[in-house]
Design an enzyme around this catalytic site. Structure first.
Site, PDB file in Angstrom:
ATOM      1  N   GLY A 136       0.858  -1.187   0.000  1.00 43.87           N
ATOM      2  CA  GLY A 136       0.000   0.000   0.000  1.00 43.87           C
ATOM      3  C   GLY A 136       0.888   1.229   0.000  1.00 43.87           C
ATOM      4  O   GLY A 136       2.083   1.139   0.299  1.00 43.87           O
ATOM      5  N   GLU A 154       4.646 -11.683  -5.762  1.00 43.14           N
ATOM      6  CA  GLU A 154       3.573 -11.920  -6.723  1.00 43.14           C
ATOM      7  C   GLU A 154       3.910 -11.458  -8.140  1.00 43.14           C
ATOM      8  O   GLU A 154       3.258 -11.861  -9.089  1.00 43.14           O
ATOM      9  CB  GLU A 154       2.270 -11.250  -6.244  1.00 43.14           C
ATOM     10  CG  GLU A 154       2.260  -9.714  -6.261  1.00 43.14           C
ATOM     11  CD  GLU A 154       2.907  -9.075  -5.034  1.00 43.14           C
ATOM     12  OE1 GLU A 154       3.682  -9.754  -4.330  1.00 43.14           O
ATOM     13  OE2 GLU A 154       2.645  -7.877  -4.788  1.00 43.14           O
ATOM     14  N   CYS A 206       5.270  -6.165   1.729  1.00 42.93           N
ATOM     15  CA  CYS A 206       5.569  -4.731   1.627  1.00 42.93           C
ATOM     16  C   CYS A 206       4.877  -3.953   2.749  1.00 42.93           C
ATOM     17  O   CYS A 206       5.213  -4.147   3.903  1.00 42.93           O
ATOM     18  CB  CYS A 206       5.195  -4.219   0.231  1.00 42.93           C
ATOM     19  SG  CYS A 206       5.947  -2.627  -0.126  1.00 42.93           S
ATOM     20  N   TYR A 207       3.885  -3.111   2.457  1.00 41.18           N
ATOM     21  CA  TYR A 207       3.186  -2.400   3.546  1.00 41.18           C
ATOM     22  C   TYR A 207       2.643  -3.405   4.554  1.00 41.18           C
ATOM     23  O   TYR A 207       2.685  -3.172   5.766  1.00 41.18           O
ATOM     24  CB  TYR A 207       2.042  -1.554   2.974  1.00 41.18           C
ATOM     25  CG  TYR A 207       1.286  -0.780   4.034  1.00 41.18           C
ATOM     26  CD1 TYR A 207       1.762   0.437   4.492  1.00 41.18           C
ATOM     27  CD2 TYR A 207       0.107  -1.285   4.586  1.00 41.18           C
ATOM     28  CE1 TYR A 207       1.082   1.136   5.484  1.00 41.18           C
ATOM     29  CE2 TYR A 207      -0.577  -0.592   5.577  1.00 41.18           C
ATOM     30  CZ  TYR A 207      -0.085   0.618   6.024  1.00 41.18           C
ATOM     31  OH  TYR A 207      -0.751   1.311   7.005  1.00 41.18           O
ATOM     32  N   SER A 251     -22.776  -8.693 -25.945  1.00 38.43           N
ATOM     33  CA  SER A 251     -22.125  -8.120 -27.127  1.00 38.43           C
ATOM     34  C   SER A 251     -21.580  -9.207 -28.030  1.00 38.43           C
ATOM     35  O   SER A 251     -21.167  -8.945 -29.152  1.00 38.43           O
ATOM     36  CB  SER A 251     -20.974  -7.218 -26.685  1.00 38.43           C
ATOM     37  OG  SER A 251     -19.926  -8.018 -26.161  1.00 38.43           O
ATOM     38  N   GLY A 252     -21.547 -10.442 -27.521  1.00 41.71           N
ATOM     39  CA  GLY A 252     -20.915 -11.512 -28.282  1.00 41.71           C
ATOM     40  C   GLY A 252     -19.437 -11.625 -27.950  1.00 41.71           C
ATOM     41  O   GLY A 252     -18.755 -12.526 -28.412  1.00 41.71           O
ATOM     42  N   GLY A 253     -18.926 -10.705 -27.126  1.00 39.42           N
ATOM     43  CA  GLY A 253     -17.543 -10.784 -26.669  1.00 39.42           C
ATOM     44  C   GLY A 253     -17.416 -11.825 -25.565  1.00 39.42           C
ATOM     45  O   GLY A 253     -18.415 -12.339 -25.063  1.00 39.42           O
ATOM     46  N   VAL A 254     -16.175 -12.106 -25.188  1.00 39.34           N
ATOM     47  CA  VAL A 254     -15.931 -13.168 -24.210  1.00 39.34           C
ATOM     48  C   VAL A 254     -16.581 -12.845 -22.865  1.00 39.34           C
ATOM     49  O   VAL A 254     -17.284 -13.677 -22.289  1.00 39.34           O
ATOM     50  CB  VAL A 254     -14.407 -13.341 -23.976  1.00 39.34           C
ATOM     51  CG1 VAL A 254     -14.131 -14.548 -23.116  1.00 39.34           C
ATOM     52  CG2 VAL A 254     -13.665 -13.415 -25.281  1.00 39.34           C
ATOM     53  N   ASP A 255     -16.355 -11.626 -22.392  1.00 39.57           N
ATOM     54  CA  ASP A 255     -16.761 -11.313 -21.025  1.00 39.57           C
ATOM     55  C   ASP A 255     -18.283 -11.342 -20.853  1.00 39.57           C
ATOM     56  O   ASP A 255     -18.800 -11.992 -19.944  1.00 39.57           O
ATOM     57  CB  ASP A 255     -16.234  -9.937 -20.595  1.00 39.57           C
ATOM     58  CG  ASP A 255     -14.727  -9.837 -20.779  1.00 39.57           C
ATOM     59  OD1 ASP A 255     -14.084 -10.899 -20.895  1.00 39.57           O
ATOM     60  OD2 ASP A 255     -14.211  -8.715 -20.811  1.00 39.57           O
ATOM     61  N   SER A 256     -18.993 -10.644 -21.747  1.00 40.38           N
ATOM     62  CA  SER A 256     -20.450 -10.620 -21.555  1.00 40.38           C
ATOM     63  C   SER A 256     -21.029 -12.007 -21.815  1.00 40.38           C
ATOM     64  O   SER A 256     -22.022 -12.390 -21.202  1.00 40.38           O
ATOM     65  CB  SER A 256     -21.121  -9.546 -22.417  1.00 40.38           C
ATOM     66  OG  SER A 256     -21.014  -9.828 -23.783  1.00 40.38           O
ATOM     67  N   SER A 257     -20.407 -12.782 -22.697  1.00 42.42           N
ATOM     68  CA  SER A 257     -20.930 -14.122 -22.968  1.00 42.42           C
ATOM     69  C   SER A 257     -20.760 -15.034 -21.757  1.00 42.42           C
ATOM     70  O   SER A 257     -21.688 -15.760 -21.379  1.00 42.42           O
ATOM     71  CB  SER A 257     -20.202 -14.758 -24.157  1.00 42.42           C
ATOM     72  OG  SER A 257     -20.411 -13.987 -25.304  1.00 42.42           O
ATOM     73  N   HIS A 291       8.065  -8.053  -3.440  1.00 42.49           N
ATOM     74  CA  HIS A 291       6.780  -8.517  -3.993  1.00 42.49           C
ATOM     75  C   HIS A 291       6.923  -9.886  -4.661  1.00 42.49           C
ATOM     76  O   HIS A 291       7.314  -9.965  -5.823  1.00 42.49           O
ATOM     77  CB  HIS A 291       6.250  -7.487  -5.009  1.00 42.49           C
ATOM     78  CG  HIS A 291       5.810  -6.227  -4.360  1.00 42.49           C
ATOM     79  ND1 HIS A 291       4.531  -6.030  -3.894  1.00 42.49           N
ATOM     80  CD2 HIS A 291       6.490  -5.097  -4.059  1.00 42.49           C
ATOM     81  CE1 HIS A 291       4.442  -4.840  -3.332  1.00 42.49           C
ATOM     82  NE2 HIS A 291       5.619  -4.249  -3.430  1.00 42.49           N
ATOM     83  N   LYS A 316      -8.455 -11.917 -17.634  1.00 43.48           N
ATOM     84  CA  LYS A 316      -8.981 -12.393 -18.914  1.00 43.48           C
ATOM     85  C   LYS A 316      -8.765 -13.902 -19.130  1.00 43.48           C
ATOM     86  O   LYS A 316      -9.673 -14.608 -19.546  1.00 43.48           O
ATOM     87  CB  LYS A 316      -8.294 -11.618 -20.043  1.00 43.48           C
ATOM     88  CG  LYS A 316      -8.964 -11.761 -21.375  1.00 43.48           C
ATOM     89  CD  LYS A 316     -10.157 -10.869 -21.424  1.00 43.48           C
ATOM     90  CE  LYS A 316     -10.853 -10.844 -22.735  1.00 43.48           C
ATOM     91  NZ  LYS A 316     -11.867  -9.785 -22.744  1.00 43.48           N
TER      92      LYS A 316
END
Ligand code: XMP
Length: 511
Positions: free
Chosen positions: A53, A169, A80-81, A221-227, A167, A367
């Site tokens: 942070g 990660e 870290c923080y 929309s036919g995109g990955v996320d909304s599908s 870090h 994603k």
């Protein structure tokens, strides 16, 4: 199910930590530092990670945490923080370092430390700090240091408390994954048996619980996320969900049919699907408009109008579903509620549609995790691995005025280009590739005749974050094949160009 919780203190890598843990097949989610300890413990975490942070822990205004956290028996890893918070809360000394460390840094490691079994005794780690732990609290031993940092890592194994100033990660920390694994598999005792299908099942159950017998509406929309969001919702609440797909006429060739195939009555998903053919409306609004920002605005606003009209037909709904994924979420940090970046294609909807709450079932995923979930849910690979496609669609891939004729040209050229890229086995190697239409017409010769036709621009970029990008070095033969096919098969084109420009100074899209 084993679970690790990440307490967010406003660090920029908070979700990345969670993602790394999930990559080790352990379920992990991020919670704000404002969540009280009893609520956290009620979630029965096997371990807790404190993020970095921007604050100084000795500043009274800084986010602190209930000291009981460090004696509740659950293993804690401070990063870290988070490391400084652990040290400060337990009586150690935290102060401004004589010099800040930023970037890849050599760290000397005591490999008998619980997090460091199997790690090299001198290893490169990513540092980003101005304060440091000058003295560890009583009962802790130092397990790593750098030239600047006397306490780059510390542990109190008896109390299962661990802290690292660097870090683990980020991938710049060469052996960070091994250190995180050591924490989750070691002191936390996680088994590593979590899979994406667990996420899917759990989310479906949560949605079911939340929505009850309410109604939900989703802009598809036919995109990955909304599908993926739509399918998760439909598996949870079936016909209580209505998906509205607006065909604005600016989609790629055969794309609208593809969306119908997956989500329509024969697609195998049990949901109410509304396909709105708004092509003429959009072309009408765009007639004569040439300025890029105005085009975007018109497309965005018209989308909202169409969606709103459809929503009105359905009547009041309880929930609006959005396919927001983590990179779309701008964390305000410090655990306050996150601000949603308005999706270009659904921007502003919440103001216009009558609903009680937004559901964003994918907001903690990256994603590639969304893609895994999509495959798990039975979505076709062609949809799951679809490359990004902007909300305004071909509207911003046609320079100047958008007409049906120009859309036809771009669609056909783009279909050929995509087909050839796939044949060359490059479709998953390029981050984005498409054909666009320059507004340039030039003289050519075809047969014995003079032509005066459009120039198509081919673009293919490599990028990790779309903030910067470089043009891909496509094989010359592939480009030649695309050129030959496009000029021969697409009426109205007599020239094909390849866009070599990096971003910056160009952008990925042409407008
Ligand atoms: P640019 O052209 O800004 O594109 O370099 C970067 C990435 O963002 C996508 N993009 C958009 N996506 N609505 C979207 O949903 C938009 O208005 C929009 N503009 C650009 C672009 O396709 C690329 O992936």
């Amino acid at each position: 199910m084993d679970k690790i919780l990440v307490i967010d203190f406003g660090g920029q890598y908070n979700q990345l930590i969670a993602r790394r843990v999930r990559e080790s097949n352990v379920y992990c989610e991020v919670v704000p530092y404002t969540m009280p300890l009893d609520e956290i413990l009620a979630k029965e975490p096997k371990g807790i990670i404190l993020t970095g942070g921007p604050n100084s822990v000795y500043d009274p205004e800084s986010p602190h945490y209930d000291p009981e956290l460090f004696s509740c028996g659950v293993p804690v890893l401070g990063i870290c923080y988070g490391a400084q918070l652990m040290a400060w809360t337990m009586g150690g000394k935290v102060e401004t370092a004589p010099v800040s460390e930023y970037g890849k840094t050599d760290v000397d490691v005591d490999i008998s430390g619980k997090l460091f079994h199997g790690v090299s005794d001198n290893t490169v780690c990513w540092m980003s700090h101005t304060d440091y732990i000058a003295e560890p609290p009583e009962g802790f031993r130092i397990t790593a240091h750098t030239d600047v940092c006397p306490v780059a890592a510390m542990e109190n194994a008896g109390k299962k408390l661990y802290a690292v100033q660097f870090h683990p990660e980020v991938t710049h920390t060469a052996e960070g994954r091994s250190m995180l694994n050591a924490f989750v598999y070691g002191p936390c005792g996680c088994k590593g048996d979590w899979k994406m299908d667990d996420f899917v099942e759990r989310t479906i159950a949560e949605i079911r619980n939340k929505v009850g017998d309410g109604k939900a509406l989703c802009a598809l929309s036919g995109g990955v996320d909304s599908s993926v969001a739509a399918v998760l919702m439909s598996k949870a609440i079936g016909k209580q969900l209505t998906c509205v797909f607006v065909d604005h006429g600016l989609l790629r060739k055969d794309e609208a049919e593809g969306v119908d195939r997956v989500f329509g009555p024969d697609g195998g998903f049990d949901l109410n699907y509304v396909h709105v053919d708004a092509r003429d409306r959009f072309f009408g609004k765009l007639a004569g408009v040439t300025e890029p920002e105005q085009k975007r605005k018109i497309i965005g606003e018209e989308f909202i109008r169409v969606f709103e009209e459809e929503a009105k037909k359905i009547g009041a709904v309880d929930y609006l579903v959005q396919g927001t994924i983590y990179p779309d979420v701008i964390e305000s940090g410090l655990g306050k509620s996150a601000v949603i970046k308005s999706h270009h294609n659904v921007g502003g909807l919440p103001d216009y549609v009558d609903f009680k709450e937004i559901i964003e079932p994918l907001r903690m995923l990256f994603k590639d995790e969304v893609r895994k979930a999509g495959l798990e849910l039975g979505l076709p690979e062609s949809l799951v691995y679809r490359q990004p496609f902007p909300g305004p669609g071909l509207g911003i891939r046609i320079i100047g005025e958008v007409t049906k004729e120009k859309v036809r040209i771009v669609q056909e050229a783009d279909a050929i280009y995509r087909e050839e890229i796939a044949k060359a086995g490059l479709d998953r190697k390029l981050n984005q590739y498409f054909a666009a239409l320059s507004n340039m017409r030039s003289v050519g010769v075809m047969g014995d005749f003079r032509t005066y036709d459009y120039a198509v621009v081919l673009r293919a970029v490599l990028t990790s974050d779309f903030m910067t990008a470089e043009a891909a070095e496509l094989p010359w033969e592939l480009l030649q094949t695309c050129m030959t096919r496009i000029v021969n098969e697409v009426d109205g084109v007599n020239r094909v160009m390849y866009d070599l420009t990096t971003k910056p100074p160009a952008t990925v899209e042409l407008e």
